[in-house]
Design a protein around this motif. Structure first.
Motif, PDB file in Angstrom:
ATOM      1  N   ILE A 180      39.623  43.447  36.072  1.00 48.72           N
ATOM      2  CA  ILE A 180      38.630  43.161  35.034  1.00 48.72           C
ATOM      3  C   ILE A 180      38.321  44.448  34.250  1.00 48.72           C
ATOM      4  CG2 ILE A 180      36.308  42.329  34.545  1.00 48.72           C
ATOM      5  CD1 ILE A 180      38.260  40.175  35.549  1.00 48.72           C
ATOM      6  N   LYS A 230      39.553  47.799  33.201  1.00 42.58           N
ATOM      7  CA  LYS A 230      40.913  48.315  33.124  1.00 42.58           C
ATOM      8  C   LYS A 230      40.943  49.833  33.297  1.00 42.58           C
ATOM      9  CE  LYS A 230      43.781  46.110  30.488  1.00 42.58           C
ATOM     10  NZ  LYS A 230      44.503  45.596  29.291  1.00 42.58           N
ATOM     11  N   GLU A 274      41.039  34.779  47.744  1.00 45.33           N
ATOM     12  CA  GLU A 274      41.598  34.771  46.402  1.00 45.33           C
ATOM     13  C   GLU A 274      42.323  36.080  46.124  1.00 45.33           C
ATOM     14  OE1 GLU A 274      38.771  33.777  43.395  1.00 45.33           O
ATOM     15  OE2 GLU A 274      37.992  32.022  44.470  1.00 45.33           O
ATOM     16  N   ASN A 275      43.210  36.052  45.143  1.00 47.84           N
ATOM     17  CA  ASN A 275      43.925  37.252  44.732  1.00 47.84           C
ATOM     18  C   ASN A 275      43.022  38.171  43.910  1.00 47.84           C
ATOM     19  OD1 ASN A 275      46.359  36.375  45.913  1.00 47.84           O
ATOM     20  ND2 ASN A 275      46.929  35.243  44.065  1.00 47.84           N
ATOM     21  N   THR A 304      38.368  40.919  30.413  1.00 48.34           N
ATOM     22  CA  THR A 304      38.599  42.323  30.744  1.00 48.34           C
ATOM     23  C   THR A 304      37.702  43.235  29.912  1.00 48.34           C
ATOM     24  OG1 THR A 304      40.402  42.479  29.131  1.00 48.34           O
ATOM     25  CG2 THR A 304      40.981  41.907  31.414  1.00 48.34           C
ATOM     26  N   THR A 349      35.610  36.715  33.752  1.00 49.24           N
ATOM     27  CA  THR A 349      37.065  36.893  33.763  1.00 49.24           C
ATOM     28  C   THR A 349      37.583  37.697  32.574  1.00 49.24           C
ATOM     29  OG1 THR A 349      37.341  34.750  32.665  1.00 49.24           O
ATOM     30  CG2 THR A 349      37.446  34.771  35.072  1.00 49.24           C
ATOM     31  N   GLU A 394      40.621  47.185  41.725  1.00 50.45           N
ATOM     32  CA  GLU A 394      40.670  45.719  41.661  1.00 50.45           C
ATOM     33  C   GLU A 394      39.276  45.105  41.726  1.00 50.45           C
ATOM     34  OE1 GLU A 394      44.888  45.158  44.043  1.00 50.45           O
ATOM     35  OE2 GLU A 394      43.031  45.458  45.158  1.00 50.45           O
ATOM     36  N   THR A 395      39.195  43.855  41.278  1.00 50.33           N
ATOM     37  CA  THR A 395      37.950  43.092  41.324  1.00 50.33           C
ATOM     38  C   THR A 395      38.118  41.912  42.282  1.00 50.33           C
ATOM     39  OG1 THR A 395      37.291  43.684  39.069  1.00 50.33           O
ATOM     40  CG2 THR A 395      36.356  41.652  39.990  1.00 50.33           C
ATOM     41  N   TYR A 396      37.163  41.774  43.196  1.00 48.29           N
ATOM     42  CA  TYR A 396      37.102  40.642  44.121  1.00 48.29           C
ATOM     43  C   TYR A 396      35.694  40.073  44.113  1.00 48.29           C
ATOM     44  CZ  TYR A 396      41.558  41.674  46.506  1.00 48.29           C
ATOM     45  OH  TYR A 396      42.880  41.867  46.818  1.00 48.29           O
ATOM     46  N   ARG A 446      41.797  40.555  40.886  1.00 53.82           N
ATOM     47  CA  ARG A 446      41.903  40.565  39.436  1.00 53.82           C
ATOM     48  C   ARG A 446      41.655  41.985  38.928  1.00 53.82           C
ATOM     49  NH1 ARG A 446      38.482  35.160  37.518  1.00 53.82           N
ATOM     50  NH2 ARG A 446      40.014  33.604  38.181  1.00 53.82           N
TER      51      ARG A 446
END
Length: 318
Positions: free
Chosen positions: A286, A288, A281-282, A143, A141, A263-265, A284
């Motif tokens: 990670i 940038k 899930e939403n 970044t 989690t 995005e990260t899934y 994230r």
């Protein structure tokens, strides 16, 4: 008309880069590793402005042929390093063409007049060879951006190690040659996904999407992704091509290396989206993308759109 030479310009990422430059009225020279394999470049000859396209055979380990390819180009894009996960011999298939090929290229561009801009397609592996696992000292989690310490490990996949070492060659070249007459910039995309332009069935990038969509694990590396439900940072192949074009046509970016990421899934949610279902899930962020957003004006499309583009493709790897 300006001329751009794109090493690897018929591959998964390279094809979209080729299209981008043709659409913007460049003369485009593209390399293919085997000119007899028309399936590797046939999709390019039907593009708009294909009259401005020239395709030639190239081996980056052959100095004479590489020198001839580089000659008379205003812009050079190097995206011709092999992306092979299931290899037979790491030295000959990955390390040699990636690292020695980069060294040959750097030596020749230093000797060739008229070059204005050089862009390297590196990889997130140039920042973290453990990708998609976190770099040492970080969690899933945490970044990661261009200011973080680059991490490599001898335990990482040889492809990732080769990309890391090739990037180090580029950075050393820039440091050792402070008065170059041209600019060098790099882009380091995370997992590049989306729909391939060609009908080839041997693309590692599209093959990976096929495996995840169908939950197939041909080796321990892929099985570990499922077992750990690994979070995967994604970037769209068309966004990578646009970032390359912008980096190649914007002055004042010398020495910069841009992380390209949307995005990260988790793998389980990527599997769902590849099958036209909603993620549980939403997303994230990670890896940038602030630097690419600021310098290149990039707006990265959502991962869901990218994965839908692939899953709507009627042609699947065998």
């Amino acid at each position: 008309m300006k001329k751009v030479g794109i090493i690897g310009g018929s591959g998964f990422i390279g094809s979209y880069i080729t299209k981008m430059f043709l659409d913007n009225d460049f003369l485009v020279k593209v390399s293919a590793t085997d000119i007899t394999r028309e399936d590797k470049f046939q999709h390019l000859v039907t593009l708009s402005n294909a009259d401005n396209l020239h395709i030639s055979e190239l081996d980056v380990l052959n100095i004479a042929i590489l020198k001839d390819f580089i000659f008379d180009c205003d812009i050079l894009i190097h995206c011709g390093t092999p992306f092979i996960l299931n290899f037979q011999d790491a030295q000959s298939q990955l390390f040699e063409p990636t690292i020695k090929g980069t060294q040959n290229f750097l030596k020749l561009i230093h000797q060739t007049p008229g070059i204005e801009k050089v862009i390297f397609i590196a990889s997130v592996a140039a920042y973290n060879t453990n990708f998609p696992m976190p770099a040492e000292g970080k969690s899933f989690t945490d970044t990661f951006d261009e200011n973080d310490r680059r991490f490599t490990s001898s335990e990482s996949h040889p492809y990732a190690q080769a990309k890391f070492l090739a990037n180090q060659e580029v950075e050393k070249f820039i440091k050792d040659n402070p008065n170059l007459s041209f600019e060098i910039s790099s882009v380091s995309p995370v997992a590049v996904m989306g729909k391939a332009m060609s009908n080839r069935e041997d693309s590692t990038s599209t093959g990976l999407q096929f495996l995840i969509k169908n939950k197939i694990a041909p080796d321990a590396f892929i099985q570990a992704l499922y077992d750990n439900d690994v979070p995967f940072a994604i970037v769209d192949v068309e966004d990578v091509a646009l970032a390359v074009f912008k980096a190649a046509t914007t002055k004042g970016l010398h020495g910069k290396d841009y992380l390209l990421s949307s995005e990260t899934y988790k793998i389980s949610d990527i599997h769902l989206m590849l099958n036209q279902k909603e993620p549980l899930e939403n997303a994230r962020i990670i890896y940038k993308n602030d630097l690419a957003t600021t310098d290149l004006g990039m707006h990265f499309r959502p991962a869901k759109e990218t994965l839908n583009n692939y899953s709507n493709n009627s042609i699947q790897p065998s």
